[in-house]
Design an enzyme around this catalytic site. Structure first.
Site, PDB file in Angstrom:
ATOM      1  CE  LYS A 265      67.102  76.328  98.861  1.00 39.90           C
ATOM      2  NZ  LYS A 265      65.822  76.245  98.121  1.00 39.90           N
ATOM      3  CG  ASP A 270      63.828  71.263  99.381  1.00 33.64           C
ATOM      4  OD1 ASP A 270      63.142  70.916 100.373  1.00 33.64           O
ATOM      5  OD2 ASP A 270      63.497  72.172  98.599  1.00 33.64           O
ATOM      6  CE  LYS A 277      61.487  70.165  96.833  1.00 27.49           C
ATOM      7  NZ  LYS A 277      60.693  71.213  96.181  1.00 27.49           N
ATOM      8  CG  ASP A 288      67.240  73.235  97.170  1.00 26.24           C
ATOM      9  OD1 ASP A 288      67.201  74.146  96.327  1.00 26.24           O
ATOM     10  OD2 ASP A 288      66.411  73.110  98.083  1.00 26.24           O
ATOM     11  CG  ASP A 347      59.065  72.125  99.020  1.00 29.59           C
ATOM     12  OD1 ASP A 347      60.295  72.116  99.215  1.00 29.59           O
ATOM     13  OD2 ASP A 347      58.526  71.707  97.985  1.00 29.59           O
ATOM     14  CD  GLU A 349      63.882  74.493 101.148  1.00 34.37           C
ATOM     15  OE1 GLU A 349      62.680  74.493 100.827  1.00 34.37           O
ATOM     16  OE2 GLU A 349      64.794  74.362 100.315  1.00 34.37           O
ATOM     17  NE  ARG A 351      60.196  81.102  99.847  1.00 35.81           N
ATOM     18  CZ  ARG A 351      59.245  81.139  98.919  1.00 35.81           C
ATOM     19  NH1 ARG A 351      58.157  81.832  99.114  1.00 35.81           N
ATOM     20  NH2 ARG A 351      59.392  80.466  97.788  1.00 35.81           N
TER      21      ARG A 351
HETATM   22  N1  BES Z   1      64.421  73.944  96.121  1.00 38.08           N
HETATM   23  C1  BES Z   1      63.103  74.260  95.754  1.00 38.08           C
HETATM   24  C2  BES Z   1      62.996  74.995  94.428  1.00 38.08           C
HETATM   25  C3  BES Z   1      63.399  74.248  93.186  1.00 38.08           C
HETATM   26  C4  BES Z   1      62.447  73.718  92.350  1.00 38.08           C
HETATM   27  C5  BES Z   1      64.718  74.144  92.833  1.00 38.08           C
HETATM   28  C6  BES Z   1      62.815  73.070  91.196  1.00 38.08           C
HETATM   29  C7  BES Z   1      65.084  73.492  91.682  1.00 38.08           C
HETATM   30  C8  BES Z   1      64.127  72.967  90.853  1.00 38.08           C
HETATM   31  C9  BES Z   1      62.481  75.157  96.815  1.00 38.08           C
HETATM   32  O1  BES Z   1      62.913  74.951  98.103  1.00 38.08           O
HETATM   33  C10 BES Z   1      61.027  74.882  96.799  1.00 38.08           C
HETATM   34  O2  BES Z   1      60.656  73.793  97.121  1.00 38.08           O
HETATM   35  N2  BES Z   1      60.223  75.872  96.427  1.00 38.08           N
HETATM   36  C11 BES Z   1      58.823  75.713  96.371  1.00 38.08           C
HETATM   37  C12 BES Z   1      58.208  76.959  96.947  1.00 38.08           C
HETATM   38  C13 BES Z   1      56.734  76.873  97.113  1.00 38.08           C
HETATM   39  C14 BES Z   1      56.381  75.892  98.184  1.00 38.08           C
HETATM   40  C15 BES Z   1      56.195  78.240  97.446  1.00 38.08           C
HETATM   41  C16 BES Z   1      58.416  75.529  94.920  1.00 38.08           C
HETATM   42  O3  BES Z   1      58.956  76.219  94.047  1.00 38.08           O
HETATM   43  O4  BES Z   1      57.593  74.668  94.649  1.00 38.08           O
HETATM   44 ZN    ZN Z   2      64.751  74.186  98.327  1.00 40.42          ZN
HETATM   45 MN    MN Z   3      61.854  73.452  99.078  1.00 44.69          MN
END
Ligand code: BES
Ligand code: ZN
Ligand code: MN
Length: 496
Positions: A265, A270, A277, A288, A347, A349, A351
Protein backbone atom coordinates in the site's frame (compact mmCIF):
# COMPACT_ATOMS: atom_id res chain seq x y z
CA UNK A 1 29.17 4.09 6.74
CA UNK A 2 31.74 1.43 5.95
CA UNK A 3 31.87 -1.91 7.72
CA UNK A 4 34.81 -4.22 7.05
CA UNK A 5 36.39 -7.29 8.56
CA UNK A 6 39.66 -6.92 10.46
CA UNK A 7 41.52 -10.09 11.48
CA UNK A 8 44.35 -8.37 13.39
CA UNK A 9 44.30 -9.08 17.14
CA UNK A 10 41.71 -6.80 18.71
CA UNK A 11 44.12 -5.52 21.36
CA UNK A 12 46.30 -3.99 18.63
CA UNK A 13 43.49 -2.08 16.86
CA UNK A 14 44.01 1.67 16.97
CA UNK A 15 40.38 2.63 17.03
CA UNK A 16 38.23 5.25 18.78
CA UNK A 17 36.42 2.49 20.64
CA UNK A 18 36.53 -1.26 21.03
CA UNK A 19 33.01 -2.56 21.60
CA UNK A 20 32.04 -5.94 22.98
CA UNK A 21 29.23 -7.42 25.05
CA UNK A 22 28.80 -9.54 28.14
CA UNK A 23 26.14 -11.71 29.69
CA UNK A 24 24.09 -11.28 32.82
CA UNK A 25 25.72 -14.19 34.64
CA UNK A 26 26.96 -14.79 38.15
CA UNK A 27 30.27 -13.77 36.58
CA UNK A 28 29.89 -11.63 33.45
CA UNK A 29 33.69 -11.35 33.06
CA UNK A 30 34.48 -14.47 31.03
CA UNK A 31 36.25 -15.52 27.84
CA UNK A 32 37.40 -12.57 25.75
CA UNK A 33 36.07 -10.18 28.39
CA UNK A 34 38.25 -11.92 31.03
CA UNK A 35 41.22 -11.54 28.63
CA UNK A 36 40.57 -7.80 28.39
CA UNK A 37 40.12 -7.66 32.17
CA UNK A 38 43.54 -9.21 32.69
CA UNK A 39 45.34 -6.76 30.45
CA UNK A 40 43.40 -3.95 32.17
CA UNK A 41 44.70 -5.12 35.58
CA UNK A 42 41.37 -6.46 36.83
CA UNK A 43 39.37 -3.29 36.25
CA UNK A 44 36.34 -5.08 34.77
CA UNK A 45 36.11 -7.59 37.57
CA UNK A 46 36.26 -4.69 40.02
CA UNK A 47 33.38 -2.94 38.20
CA UNK A 48 31.45 -6.19 38.21
CA UNK A 49 32.00 -6.74 41.94
CA UNK A 50 30.85 -3.21 42.75
CA UNK A 51 27.65 -3.79 40.74
CA UNK A 52 28.41 -1.28 37.99
CA UNK A 53 28.97 -3.92 35.31
CA UNK A 54 26.18 -6.49 35.32
CA UNK A 55 25.51 -7.57 31.73
CA UNK A 56 21.85 -6.43 32.01
CA UNK A 57 20.24 -5.93 28.62
CA UNK A 58 21.74 -2.88 26.82
CA UNK A 59 23.56 -1.60 29.92
CA UNK A 60 26.43 0.59 28.65
CA UNK A 61 29.80 0.73 30.42
CA UNK A 62 32.34 3.09 28.90
CA UNK A 63 35.99 2.97 29.95
CA UNK A 64 38.43 5.59 28.66
CA UNK A 65 42.07 4.79 27.87
CA UNK A 66 41.79 1.12 28.84
CA UNK A 67 45.14 -0.42 29.83
CA UNK A 68 46.36 -3.16 27.49
CA UNK A 69 44.31 -2.00 24.48
CA UNK A 70 45.36 0.29 21.65
CA UNK A 71 41.75 1.51 21.48
CA UNK A 72 40.98 4.93 22.99
CA UNK A 73 37.85 3.58 24.68
CA UNK A 74 36.28 0.29 25.67
CA UNK A 75 32.50 0.05 25.49
CA UNK A 76 30.87 -2.99 27.06
CA UNK A 77 27.21 -3.59 26.25
CA UNK A 78 24.95 -5.77 28.38
CA UNK A 79 23.60 -8.75 26.44
CA UNK A 80 21.11 -9.97 29.05
CA UNK A 81 20.75 -13.63 30.03
CA UNK A 82 22.86 -16.01 27.96
CA UNK A 83 20.00 -18.48 27.34
CA UNK A 84 17.88 -15.68 25.80
CA UNK A 85 20.70 -14.51 23.53
CA UNK A 86 19.94 -14.76 19.79
CA UNK A 87 20.66 -12.99 16.51
CA UNK A 88 18.11 -10.30 17.30
CA UNK A 89 19.96 -9.50 20.55
CA UNK A 90 23.28 -9.11 18.77
CA UNK A 91 21.68 -6.87 16.12
CA UNK A 92 20.30 -4.59 18.84
CA UNK A 93 23.63 -4.56 20.70
CA UNK A 94 25.50 -3.47 17.56
CA UNK A 95 22.85 -0.83 16.87
CA UNK A 96 22.70 0.49 20.43
CA UNK A 97 26.53 0.66 20.63
CA UNK A 98 26.59 2.62 17.36
CA UNK A 99 24.02 5.14 18.54
CA UNK A 100 25.65 5.46 21.97
CA UNK A 101 29.05 6.18 20.42
CA UNK A 102 27.88 8.51 17.68
CA UNK A 103 26.03 10.59 20.29
CA UNK A 104 29.51 11.06 21.82
CA UNK A 105 30.99 12.17 18.46
CA UNK A 106 32.86 8.91 17.92
CA UNK A 107 33.38 8.31 14.20
CA UNK A 108 34.88 4.89 14.13
CA UNK A 109 34.83 1.74 16.26
CA UNK A 110 35.71 -1.95 16.25
CA UNK A 111 33.12 -4.54 17.24
CA UNK A 112 34.54 -7.64 18.88
CA UNK A 113 32.45 -10.79 18.51
CA UNK A 114 32.59 -13.07 21.54
CA UNK A 115 34.38 -16.43 21.53
CA UNK A 116 32.23 -19.26 20.18
CA UNK A 117 29.98 -16.88 18.25
CA UNK A 118 32.19 -16.09 15.30
CA UNK A 119 29.77 -16.98 12.50
CA UNK A 120 28.41 -15.77 9.19
CA UNK A 121 25.08 -14.93 10.82
CA UNK A 122 26.77 -12.89 13.55
CA UNK A 123 28.55 -10.79 10.91
CA UNK A 124 25.24 -10.27 9.09
CA UNK A 125 23.28 -9.08 12.10
CA UNK A 126 26.10 -6.80 13.29
CA UNK A 127 26.21 -5.15 9.87
CA UNK A 128 22.41 -4.80 9.89
CA UNK A 129 22.40 -3.39 13.42
CA UNK A 130 25.17 -0.86 12.83
CA UNK A 131 23.94 0.34 9.43
CA UNK A 132 20.29 0.75 10.41
CA UNK A 133 21.32 2.48 13.65
CA UNK A 134 23.26 5.10 11.70
CA UNK A 135 20.14 6.26 9.82
CA UNK A 136 18.60 9.57 10.94
CA UNK A 137 15.49 11.35 9.64
CA UNK A 138 17.37 14.64 9.31
CA UNK A 139 17.38 15.11 5.53
CA UNK A 140 15.54 18.43 5.71
CA UNK A 141 17.53 19.98 8.55
CA UNK A 142 19.77 22.66 7.11
CA UNK A 143 21.85 23.07 10.25
CA UNK A 144 24.09 20.04 10.14
CA UNK A 145 26.70 21.33 12.55
CA UNK A 146 25.58 18.84 15.18
CA UNK A 147 25.61 16.13 12.57
CA UNK A 148 26.91 12.96 14.10
CA UNK A 149 27.49 9.79 12.22
CA UNK A 150 29.67 6.71 12.33
CA UNK A 151 32.04 6.52 9.34
CA UNK A 152 33.78 3.18 9.85
CA UNK A 153 33.16 -0.04 11.73
CA UNK A 154 35.70 -2.86 11.93
CA UNK A 155 34.39 -6.32 12.65
CA UNK A 156 36.92 -8.02 14.94
CA UNK A 157 37.31 -11.45 16.49
CA UNK A 158 37.45 -13.40 13.21
CA UNK A 159 40.59 -15.40 12.41
CA UNK A 160 42.01 -15.68 8.88
CA UNK A 161 40.28 -19.05 8.62
CA UNK A 162 36.96 -17.47 9.59
CA UNK A 163 37.37 -14.51 7.25
CA UNK A 164 35.39 -15.92 4.32
CA UNK A 165 32.28 -16.64 6.36
CA UNK A 166 32.53 -13.24 8.07
CA UNK A 167 32.82 -11.44 4.72
CA UNK A 168 29.80 -13.34 3.39
CA UNK A 169 27.70 -12.36 6.38
CA UNK A 170 28.83 -8.75 6.15
CA UNK A 171 27.90 -8.42 2.50
CA UNK A 172 24.46 -9.94 3.03
CA UNK A 173 23.94 -7.67 6.04
CA UNK A 174 24.97 -4.61 4.01
CA UNK A 175 22.50 -5.42 1.23
CA UNK A 176 19.62 -5.91 3.65
CA UNK A 177 20.38 -2.87 5.81
CA UNK A 178 20.86 -0.61 2.78
CA UNK A 179 17.50 -1.78 1.43
CA UNK A 180 15.86 -1.15 4.80
CA UNK A 181 17.34 2.37 4.93
CA UNK A 182 16.22 2.94 1.33
CA UNK A 183 12.64 2.11 2.38
CA UNK A 184 12.94 4.32 5.48
CA UNK A 185 14.17 7.21 3.35
CA UNK A 186 11.03 6.98 1.21
CA UNK A 187 8.74 6.78 4.25
CA UNK A 188 10.45 9.77 5.79
CA UNK A 189 9.61 12.00 2.80
CA UNK A 190 6.71 14.38 3.48
CA UNK A 191 3.72 14.21 1.14
CA UNK A 192 4.63 17.46 -0.65
CA UNK A 193 7.97 15.91 -1.65
CA UNK A 194 6.63 12.45 -2.42
CA UNK A 195 3.55 12.27 -4.61
CA UNK A 196 2.57 9.02 -6.36
CA UNK A 197 4.32 10.33 -9.49
CA UNK A 198 7.56 11.04 -7.64
CA UNK A 199 7.43 7.71 -5.82
CA UNK A 200 7.06 5.98 -9.19
CA UNK A 201 10.09 7.87 -10.54
CA UNK A 202 12.13 6.79 -7.55
CA UNK A 203 10.96 3.19 -7.91
CA UNK A 204 11.89 3.23 -11.58
CA UNK A 205 15.35 4.66 -10.87
CA UNK A 206 15.95 2.09 -8.13
CA UNK A 207 14.86 -0.80 -10.38
CA UNK A 208 17.04 0.33 -13.30
CA UNK A 209 20.06 0.74 -11.06
CA UNK A 210 19.49 -2.66 -9.48
CA UNK A 211 18.91 -4.38 -12.81
CA UNK A 212 15.25 -5.20 -12.25
CA UNK A 213 12.48 -5.04 -14.85
CA UNK A 214 10.11 -2.15 -14.15
CA UNK A 215 6.88 -0.78 -15.58
CA UNK A 216 5.00 2.27 -14.34
CA UNK A 217 1.28 2.40 -15.06
CA UNK A 218 -0.02 5.96 -15.39
CA UNK A 219 -3.61 7.13 -14.87
CA UNK A 220 -4.53 6.32 -18.46
CA UNK A 221 -3.24 2.74 -18.28
CA UNK A 222 -4.88 2.37 -14.86
CA UNK A 223 -8.22 3.44 -16.38
CA UNK A 224 -7.72 1.08 -19.36
CA UNK A 225 -7.23 -1.79 -16.88
CA UNK A 226 -10.49 -0.71 -15.13
CA UNK A 227 -8.87 -0.39 -11.70
CA UNK A 228 -12.03 1.24 -10.38
CA UNK A 229 -11.21 0.81 -6.70
CA UNK A 230 -7.84 2.56 -6.99
CA UNK A 231 -9.33 5.28 -9.20
CA UNK A 232 -12.12 5.93 -6.69
CA UNK A 233 -9.55 6.89 -4.07
CA UNK A 234 -7.47 8.93 -6.51
CA UNK A 235 -10.42 10.97 -7.85
CA UNK A 236 -10.49 13.13 -4.71
CA UNK A 237 -7.31 15.07 -5.49
CA UNK A 238 -5.30 16.54 -8.34
CA UNK A 239 -2.33 14.16 -8.13
CA UNK A 240 -2.73 11.25 -10.56
CA UNK A 241 -2.31 7.68 -9.26
CA UNK A 242 0.48 5.34 -10.29
CA UNK A 243 1.01 1.59 -10.15
CA UNK A 244 4.62 0.41 -9.95
CA UNK A 245 5.43 -3.06 -11.24
CA UNK A 246 8.93 -4.34 -10.45
CA UNK A 247 9.96 -7.86 -11.41
CA UNK A 248 12.87 -10.10 -10.48
CA UNK A 249 13.38 -13.18 -12.66
CA UNK A 250 15.96 -15.82 -11.69
CA UNK A 251 18.48 -17.09 -14.25
CA UNK A 252 17.01 -20.55 -14.80
CA UNK A 253 13.29 -20.11 -14.28
CA UNK A 254 11.38 -23.37 -14.72
CA UNK A 255 8.00 -23.15 -16.42
CA UNK A 256 5.17 -23.66 -13.95
CA UNK A 257 7.32 -22.73 -10.94
CA UNK A 258 5.61 -20.74 -8.18
CA UNK A 259 5.82 -16.94 -8.45
CA UNK A 260 5.80 -14.80 -5.32
CA UNK A 261 3.68 -11.64 -5.51
CA UNK A 262 4.38 -8.72 -3.18
CA UNK A 263 1.80 -5.93 -2.97
CA UNK A 264 2.42 -2.77 -0.94
CA UNK A 265 0.00 0.00 0.00
CA UNK A 266 1.40 3.40 -0.99
CA UNK A 267 -1.04 6.14 -0.01
CA UNK A 268 1.35 9.10 -0.05
CA UNK A 269 -1.06 11.03 2.16
CA UNK A 270 -4.25 9.89 3.86
CA UNK A 271 -6.58 12.70 4.93
CA UNK A 272 -9.37 10.13 5.24
CA UNK A 273 -11.21 11.73 2.31
CA UNK A 274 -14.77 12.93 2.95
CA UNK A 275 -14.80 10.68 6.06
CA UNK A 276 -12.03 13.03 7.16
CA UNK A 277 -9.55 12.28 9.93
CA UNK A 278 -9.14 14.52 13.00
CA UNK A 279 -6.45 17.22 12.67
CA UNK A 280 -4.52 15.94 15.66
CA UNK A 281 -1.73 13.69 14.42
CA UNK A 282 -2.82 13.82 10.79
CA UNK A 283 0.71 14.82 9.76
CA UNK A 284 1.76 11.24 10.44
CA UNK A 285 -0.33 10.04 7.52
CA UNK A 286 2.63 10.69 5.23
CA UNK A 287 3.78 7.25 6.33
CA UNK A 288 0.71 5.61 4.80
CA UNK A 289 2.95 4.49 1.93
CA UNK A 290 5.23 2.40 4.17
CA UNK A 291 3.93 -0.92 2.84
CA UNK A 292 4.84 0.09 -0.70
CA UNK A 293 8.24 1.40 0.38
CA UNK A 294 8.97 -1.89 2.16
CA UNK A 295 8.13 -3.92 -0.93
CA UNK A 296 10.34 -1.73 -3.13
CA UNK A 297 13.15 -2.15 -0.60
CA UNK A 298 12.66 -5.93 -0.66
CA UNK A 299 13.03 -5.92 -4.46
CA UNK A 300 16.20 -3.84 -4.19
CA UNK A 301 17.71 -6.40 -1.82
CA UNK A 302 16.58 -9.37 -3.95
CA UNK A 303 18.27 -7.92 -7.01
CA UNK A 304 21.60 -8.31 -5.17
CA UNK A 305 20.87 -11.56 -3.31
CA UNK A 306 19.51 -13.38 -6.37
CA UNK A 307 17.00 -15.93 -5.04
CA UNK A 308 15.90 -18.90 -7.17
CA UNK A 309 12.28 -17.83 -7.37
CA UNK A 310 10.53 -15.25 -9.54
CA UNK A 311 9.14 -12.30 -7.57
CA UNK A 312 6.70 -9.68 -8.83
CA UNK A 313 6.06 -6.52 -6.83
CA UNK A 314 3.02 -4.31 -7.41
CA UNK A 315 2.71 -0.99 -5.59
CA UNK A 316 -0.53 0.94 -6.16
CA UNK A 317 -0.09 4.57 -5.14
CA UNK A 318 -2.40 7.53 -4.68
CA UNK A 319 -3.28 10.32 -2.29
CA UNK A 320 -6.55 10.11 -0.32
CA UNK A 321 -7.86 13.68 -0.49
CA UNK A 322 -10.97 15.73 0.09
CA UNK A 323 -12.41 17.78 -2.77
CA UNK A 324 -15.44 18.38 -4.93
CA UNK A 325 -14.66 15.28 -6.97
CA UNK A 326 -13.89 13.04 -4.00
CA UNK A 327 -15.90 9.85 -3.58
CA UNK A 328 -18.68 9.98 -1.02
CA UNK A 329 -19.84 7.51 1.63
CA UNK A 330 -22.36 5.23 -0.04
CA UNK A 331 -20.72 5.40 -3.46
CA UNK A 332 -20.56 2.07 -5.23
CA UNK A 333 -17.38 1.27 -7.17
CA UNK A 334 -16.48 -1.58 -9.48
CA UNK A 335 -13.04 -3.07 -8.81
CA UNK A 336 -10.79 -4.45 -11.55
CA UNK A 337 -11.94 -7.97 -10.63
CA UNK A 338 -15.54 -6.99 -11.42
CA UNK A 339 -16.65 -7.11 -7.76
CA UNK A 340 -18.76 -4.15 -6.66
CA UNK A 341 -17.82 -2.29 -3.49
CA UNK A 342 -19.96 -0.08 -1.32
CA UNK A 343 -17.65 2.60 0.10
CA UNK A 344 -19.17 3.24 3.52
CA UNK A 345 -16.10 5.04 4.82
CA UNK A 346 -13.69 6.82 2.49
CA UNK A 347 -10.96 6.47 5.12
CA UNK A 348 -10.87 2.71 4.55
CA UNK A 349 -8.98 3.40 1.31
CA UNK A 350 -5.96 1.12 1.68
CA UNK A 351 -8.00 -2.03 1.10
CA UNK A 352 -9.50 -0.45 -2.04
CA UNK A 353 -6.16 0.14 -3.71
CA UNK A 354 -4.82 -3.25 -2.57
CA UNK A 355 -7.89 -4.95 -4.10
CA UNK A 356 -6.87 -3.81 -7.58
CA UNK A 357 -3.18 -4.41 -6.89
CA UNK A 358 -3.95 -8.03 -6.00
CA UNK A 359 -6.19 -8.60 -9.01
CA UNK A 360 -3.44 -7.23 -11.24
CA UNK A 361 -0.56 -9.21 -9.70
CA UNK A 362 -2.56 -12.44 -10.07
CA UNK A 363 -3.13 -11.56 -13.70
CA UNK A 364 0.64 -11.15 -14.07
CA UNK A 365 1.11 -14.72 -12.84
CA UNK A 366 1.82 -14.44 -9.10
CA UNK A 367 0.80 -17.62 -7.27
CA UNK A 368 1.80 -16.89 -3.63
CA UNK A 369 0.87 -13.47 -2.30
CA UNK A 370 1.99 -11.22 0.53
CA UNK A 371 0.70 -7.70 1.04
CA UNK A 372 2.00 -5.12 3.50
CA UNK A 373 -0.04 -2.10 4.51
CA UNK A 374 -0.50 0.52 7.20
CA UNK A 375 -4.10 -0.61 7.09
CA UNK A 376 -5.88 -0.06 10.40
CA UNK A 377 -5.83 1.83 13.67
CA UNK A 378 -7.44 -1.33 15.07
CA UNK A 379 -4.17 -3.27 14.76
CA UNK A 380 -2.51 -0.58 16.89
CA UNK A 381 -5.21 -1.15 19.53
CA UNK A 382 -4.67 -4.92 19.37
CA UNK A 383 -0.87 -5.17 19.17
CA UNK A 384 0.43 -1.63 19.82
CA UNK A 385 3.80 -0.81 18.27
CA UNK A 386 5.28 -4.18 19.23
CA UNK A 387 3.99 -6.81 16.80
CA UNK A 388 3.09 -6.74 13.12
CA UNK A 389 -0.40 -8.21 12.61
CA UNK A 390 -0.29 -11.29 10.37
CA UNK A 391 -3.36 -12.59 8.55
CA UNK A 392 -3.28 -15.59 6.25
CA UNK A 393 -5.52 -17.75 4.10
CA UNK A 394 -3.15 -20.72 3.99
CA UNK A 395 -1.44 -21.99 7.14
CA UNK A 396 1.67 -23.57 5.55
CA UNK A 397 2.42 -20.32 3.67
CA UNK A 398 1.72 -18.28 6.82
CA UNK A 399 3.96 -20.59 8.88
CA UNK A 400 6.81 -19.98 6.42
CA UNK A 401 6.42 -16.24 6.93
CA UNK A 402 6.27 -16.55 10.73
CA UNK A 403 9.46 -18.65 10.68
CA UNK A 404 11.15 -15.98 8.55
CA UNK A 405 10.01 -13.27 10.96
CA UNK A 406 11.60 -15.19 13.81
CA UNK A 407 14.83 -15.68 11.87
CA UNK A 408 14.93 -12.00 10.89
CA UNK A 409 14.24 -10.79 14.44
CA UNK A 410 10.96 -9.03 13.63
CA UNK A 411 8.03 -9.51 16.00
CA UNK A 412 4.88 -10.68 14.23
CA UNK A 413 1.67 -12.14 15.60
CA UNK A 414 -0.91 -14.16 13.72
CA UNK A 415 -4.49 -12.92 14.00
CA UNK A 416 -7.65 -15.01 13.49
CA UNK A 417 -9.51 -15.15 10.17
CA UNK A 418 -12.66 -17.08 11.13
CA UNK A 419 -15.45 -17.13 8.56
CA UNK A 420 -17.71 -15.33 11.03
CA UNK A 421 -15.77 -12.10 10.41
CA UNK A 422 -16.39 -12.36 6.70
CA UNK A 423 -20.08 -11.78 7.35
CA UNK A 424 -19.22 -8.31 8.70
CA UNK A 425 -18.32 -7.01 5.24
CA UNK A 426 -21.23 -8.50 3.26
CA UNK A 427 -22.68 -5.62 1.26
CA UNK A 428 -26.25 -4.37 1.53
CA UNK A 429 -26.32 -2.72 -1.88
CA UNK A 430 -23.18 -4.13 -3.53
CA UNK A 431 -21.09 -7.34 -3.32
CA UNK A 432 -19.05 -6.13 -0.35
CA UNK A 433 -18.68 -3.05 1.82
CA UNK A 434 -15.35 -1.51 2.75
CA UNK A 435 -15.87 -1.45 6.53
CA UNK A 436 -17.32 -3.96 8.99
CA UNK A 437 -20.87 -3.51 10.22
CA UNK A 438 -19.96 -2.01 13.59
CA UNK A 439 -19.02 -5.07 15.65
CA UNK A 440 -15.32 -4.42 16.27
CA UNK A 441 -12.57 -6.59 14.82
CA UNK A 442 -11.53 -3.76 12.50
CA UNK A 443 -8.12 -5.18 11.59
CA UNK A 444 -9.69 -8.55 10.75
CA UNK A 445 -12.51 -7.19 8.60
CA UNK A 446 -9.88 -5.13 6.76
CA UNK A 447 -7.93 -8.31 6.11
CA UNK A 448 -11.07 -10.17 4.98
CA UNK A 449 -11.82 -7.43 2.49
CA UNK A 450 -8.41 -7.89 0.87
CA UNK A 451 -8.73 -11.68 0.98
CA UNK A 452 -11.89 -11.48 -1.13
CA UNK A 453 -9.63 -10.40 -3.99
CA UNK A 454 -6.85 -12.92 -3.34
CA UNK A 455 -9.37 -15.73 -3.86
CA UNK A 456 -7.81 -19.20 -3.69
CA UNK A 457 -4.18 -18.05 -3.96
CA UNK A 458 -2.21 -18.55 -0.73
CA UNK A 459 -2.17 -15.05 0.69
CA UNK A 460 -0.73 -13.20 3.69
CA UNK A 461 -1.57 -9.71 4.84
CA UNK A 462 0.79 -7.76 7.11
CA UNK A 463 -0.82 -4.86 8.96
CA UNK A 464 2.13 -2.61 9.81
CA UNK A 465 0.14 0.45 10.96
CA UNK A 466 1.55 0.15 14.49
CA UNK A 467 5.10 -0.85 13.64
CA UNK A 468 6.17 1.13 10.55
CA UNK A 469 6.84 4.28 12.57
CA UNK A 470 8.70 4.81 15.86
CA UNK A 471 7.17 7.72 17.78
CA UNK A 472 10.23 7.66 20.03
CA UNK A 473 13.80 6.67 19.31
CA UNK A 474 14.87 3.21 20.46
CA UNK A 475 18.45 2.72 21.74
CA UNK A 476 19.20 0.94 18.42
CA UNK A 477 16.95 2.88 16.00
CA UNK A 478 16.11 6.53 15.37
CA UNK A 479 12.68 8.05 15.77
CA UNK A 480 10.63 7.81 12.58
CA UNK A 481 10.34 5.14 9.89
CA UNK A 482 11.42 1.61 10.86
CA UNK A 483 11.41 -0.29 7.55
CA UNK A 484 9.58 -3.10 9.36
CA UNK A 485 8.83 -6.40 7.54
CA UNK A 486 11.60 -5.93 4.97
CA UNK A 487 14.02 -8.35 6.60
CA UNK A 488 11.29 -10.95 7.11
CA UNK A 489 10.20 -10.78 3.48
CA UNK A 490 13.76 -10.99 2.16
CA UNK A 491 14.28 -14.04 4.38
CA UNK A 492 10.99 -15.56 3.16
CA UNK A 493 11.95 -15.23 -0.49
CA UNK A 494 15.56 -16.37 0.04
CA UNK A 495 14.45 -19.50 1.89
CA UNK A 496 11.64 -20.35 -0.53
N1 BES B 1 -3.96 4.67 7.05
C1 BES B 1 -5.01 4.36 7.93
C2 BES B 1 -4.62 3.40 9.04
C3 BES B 1 -3.61 3.89 10.05
C4 BES B 1 -4.02 4.30 11.30
C5 BES B 1 -2.27 3.85 9.78
C6 BES B 1 -3.10 4.71 12.23
C7 BES B 1 -1.35 4.26 10.71
C8 BES B 1 -1.77 4.67 11.95
C9 BES B 1 -6.15 3.71 7.16
O1 BES B 1 -6.30 4.13 5.86
C10 BES B 1 -7.39 4.06 7.87
O2 BES B 1 -7.72 5.21 7.91
N2 BES B 1 -8.08 3.07 8.43
C11 BES B 1 -9.27 3.29 9.14
C12 BES B 1 -10.24 2.21 8.74
C13 BES B 1 -11.61 2.40 9.28
C14 BES B 1 -12.26 3.58 8.64
C15 BES B 1 -12.42 1.15 9.04
C16 BES B 1 -8.97 3.23 10.63
O3 BES B 1 -8.20 2.36 11.05
O4 BES B 1 -9.47 4.07 11.36
ZN1 ZN C 1 -4.67 4.82 4.93
MN1 MN D 1 -7.47 5.84 5.69
Amino acid sequence: MQITLETKPYATLETDALVSYLFEDSDPVQGRIAEIDQSANGLLRKLSKSGELTGKSLEMTLVHAPAGLKAARLLLVGAGKRDKFEGATLRKIAGAASRYLKARSVKQFAFLVREGEVTEDAAQVIAEGALTANFESDKYKTDKKNDKSIDTVLLAGYSDKERASGEKGLSRGRVIADAQNFARDLVNEPANKLTPKILAEKAEAMAKEAGLAVEILDEKKIADLKMGALLSVAQGGPEPPRVMVVTYTPANLKPGAPVIGLIGKAVTFDTGGISIKPADGMEKMKYDMAGGATMLGVMRALAALKPNVKVICVVPSTENMVGGKAQKPGDIQTAMSGKTIEVLNTDAEGRLILADGITYIKQLGATHLVDAATLTGAIVVALSNVNVGVFGSDQPWTDQLLASAKAAGEKMWQMPMDDEYREFIKGSFADIQNIGSGKGGGAITGAWFIREFAGDSPWIHLDIAGTAWNDDAKPWLAKGPTGVALRTLVNLVMSY
